[in-house]
Design an enzyme around this catalytic site. Structure first.
Site, PDB file in Angstrom:
ATOM      1  N   GLU A  36      12.916 -13.142   2.862  1.00 54.18           N
ATOM      2  CA  GLU A  36      13.143 -13.414   1.441  1.00 54.18           C
ATOM      3  C   GLU A  36      12.519 -12.340   0.564  1.00 54.18           C
ATOM      4  O   GLU A  36      12.876 -12.183  -0.603  1.00 54.18           O
ATOM      5  CB  GLU A  36      12.566 -14.782   1.065  1.00 54.18           C
ATOM      6  CG  GLU A  36      13.303 -15.956   1.689  1.00 54.18           C
ATOM      7  CD  GLU A  36      14.761 -16.024   1.255  1.00 54.18           C
ATOM      8  OE1 GLU A  36      15.037 -15.848   0.052  1.00 54.18           O
ATOM      9  OE2 GLU A  36      15.617 -16.239   2.129  1.00 54.18           O
ATOM     10  N   HIS A 443     -22.611  15.331  -3.089  1.00 54.49           N
ATOM     11  CA  HIS A 443     -23.823  14.576  -2.720  1.00 54.49           C
ATOM     12  C   HIS A 443     -24.177  13.601  -3.834  1.00 54.49           C
ATOM     13  O   HIS A 443     -24.104  13.951  -5.003  1.00 54.49           O
ATOM     14  CB  HIS A 443     -24.984  15.552  -2.507  1.00 54.49           C
ATOM     15  CG  HIS A 443     -26.298  14.870  -2.247  1.00 54.49           C
ATOM     16  ND1 HIS A 443     -26.629  14.337  -1.021  1.00 54.49           N
ATOM     17  CD2 HIS A 443     -27.356  14.643  -3.072  1.00 54.49           C
ATOM     18  CE1 HIS A 443     -27.838  13.811  -1.087  1.00 54.49           C
ATOM     19  NE2 HIS A 443     -28.301  13.981  -2.326  1.00 54.49           N
TER      20      HIS A 443
END
Length: 464
Positions: A36, A443
């Site tokens: 569906e 970092h």
């Protein structure tokens, strides 16, 4: 004249992507799908809804276990609202499957609703209507592999498959997962976080078959620490349901005395098989191999001209992203372009916590091909992981000892699924471990662990 330039059979990740790409390239395209909603197993009952439950259960577990309290986030009262958790899962599915229907309309892909069966090499029947096309792509995906002698009944919710495991109306006291692969561990993680005792029964001597040996061993340790119970080298010989309980009969895989395990719910998760039944392939002149797969050449052509196949119905890993890339490549080949996919660089991810990801060769497979260099870096030495209280796991880089070209990357980390993309792209460009080691990484990020693992290949990690 044929009705269409291309008919795609199946609207899963491979099929719907192939249909859209073909339409973009100017082909008159239709896609046959009996569900569906569009999106196949992945969007309806697989990848997407399971990730919705994994994410929600992870947040619940963080709060319930006191992990948030250690960060200064105190919750005096909390409870599980499983109905709402299921609701947000269904909302995610509805939004994404509806999005594909919009894309079909936008790209003028016709959705033919129903089951397709070949009547000849250039025609199919859907219901009572016939359709012809110059080309067909078979993209019907896969379904759950049954365990002989064990009857799955998702409606009862006692012996279920992966679809039923997403719909459990309450948290089972004891969930037994048959199969220590990706799907079983992911769904087992959901219900363990929500309070279930989880026992995994695996025929092999380790979980996660096909993955790197170090990853399999480390994952086992991590899951045990989280509360999983593993019964390895063990086979299930019977499952009997009485009332609302199931009793499993198990014995050593190598043979030996039998014993029983009682459970509230049993999840059968021993793999998947290609969906080729019902297609009447013989009428198109096609057959399948011993594994039920359709063999193709490098360009996804089958043995019959004009019929192509992609995704879970062809050999290779059953992964949505593999199917998507094959769908694009196949559509481009049909349109006269050169569609390419490198099957040596397809990442795989397990969405547990931490996540587990890999791309390329395992260390074992790499060593079988020749001499290698290996670098490992633990996540406990990564500043971001340490700050986030996520010390489990590592990154492992495997390179060719002569050329230093990276042939495999494996990692266990909270965001391993995202981290592996960099490794895959590096390998696609033929990067060496030195290339990764000397690429600047932001970092503090988890991805710095990949850089450090590459530096470890060179014998010079900094933070270890």
């Amino acid at each position: 004249m044929a009705d269409f330039d291309l008919i795609v059979i199946g609207a899963g990740p491979g099929g719907y992507v192939a249909a859209i790409r073909a339409a973009q390239l100017g082909l008159k395209t239709a896609c046959v799908e009996a569900r569906e909603t569009l999106g196949g197993t992945c969007l309806n009952v697989g990848c997407i809804p399971s990730k919705a439950m994994l994410h929600a259960s992870e947040l619940y577990s963080e709060a319930a276990s006191g992990a948030l309290a250690k960060l200064g986030v105190r919750i005096d009262k909390m409870s599980l609202d499983l109905d709402t958790m299921h609701g947000q899962r269904r909302d995610a599915v509805k939004g994404l499957t509806g999005g594909i229907e919009f894309l079909f309309k936008k790209n003028k892909v016709e959705w033919i609703k129903g089951h397709a069966a070949f009547t000849s090499a250039n025609a199919i029947e859907v219901g009572s209507k016939a359709y012809t096309a110059d080309n067909f792509i078979i993209a019907t995906g896969s379904s759950v592999m049954p365990l002989p002698g064990v009857d799955v009944d998702n409606a009862k919710g006692i012996v279920v498959d992966s679809t039923g495991a997403l719909e459990l109306p309450k948290v089972p006291d004891h969930l037994v997962v048959i199969g220590g692969g990706v799907i079983g561990l992911e769904l087992g993680s959901v219900w363990r976080r929500l309070g279930a005792k989880v026992t995994v029964v695996e025929y092999l001597d380790q979980i996660l078959p096909g993955m790197d040996g170090d990853v399999r061993k480390e994952a086992n340790k991590i899951f045990k620490k989280q509360g999983f119970e593993f019964r390895l080298s063990t086979k299930v010989t019977a499952v009997q349901v009485k009332g609302k309980k199931a009793t499993l009969t198990v014995e050593p895989a190598a043979g030996g005395g039998a014993e029983s395990i009682e459970a509230d719910c049993v999840l059968v998760s021993i793999g998947r098989r290609p969906n080729t039944d019902g297609l009447a392939l013989d009428k198109a002149g096609l057959s399948v191999n011993a594994r039920g797969q359709i063999e193709t050449d490098h360009d996804f052509r089958t043995a019959v001209s004009g019929i192509w196949a992609i995704g879970d119905v062809v050999p290779g890993p059953m992964l949505a992203h593999k199917a998507e890339d094959e769908g694009i490549a196949c559509a481009e080949n049909i349109a006269g372009l050169t569609g390419i996919i490198n099957h040596d660089v397809i990442p795989s991810v397990v969405y547990t916590f931490p996540e587990i990801a890999g791309v390329g060769l395992t260390e074992e497979a790499a060593k079988a091909k020749g001499e290698v260099k290996v670098g490992k870096f633990p996540m406990m030495a990564n500043s971001r992981a340490k700050t986030n209280h996520e010390p489990d796991g590592f990154v492992k880089v495997i390179s060719d000892a002569t050329t230093d070209r990276v042939v495999g990357v494996w990692c266990i980390a909270s965001v391993a699924g995202t981290m592996i993309a960099q490794a895959a792209q590096a390998m696609e460009f033929g990067a060496t471990s030195e290339d990764i080691a000397y690429t600047c990484h932001a970092h503090p990020t988890h991805s710095e662990a990949l850089k450090e693992a590459a530096m470890a290949v060179q014998g010079k990690p900094i933070h270890m």
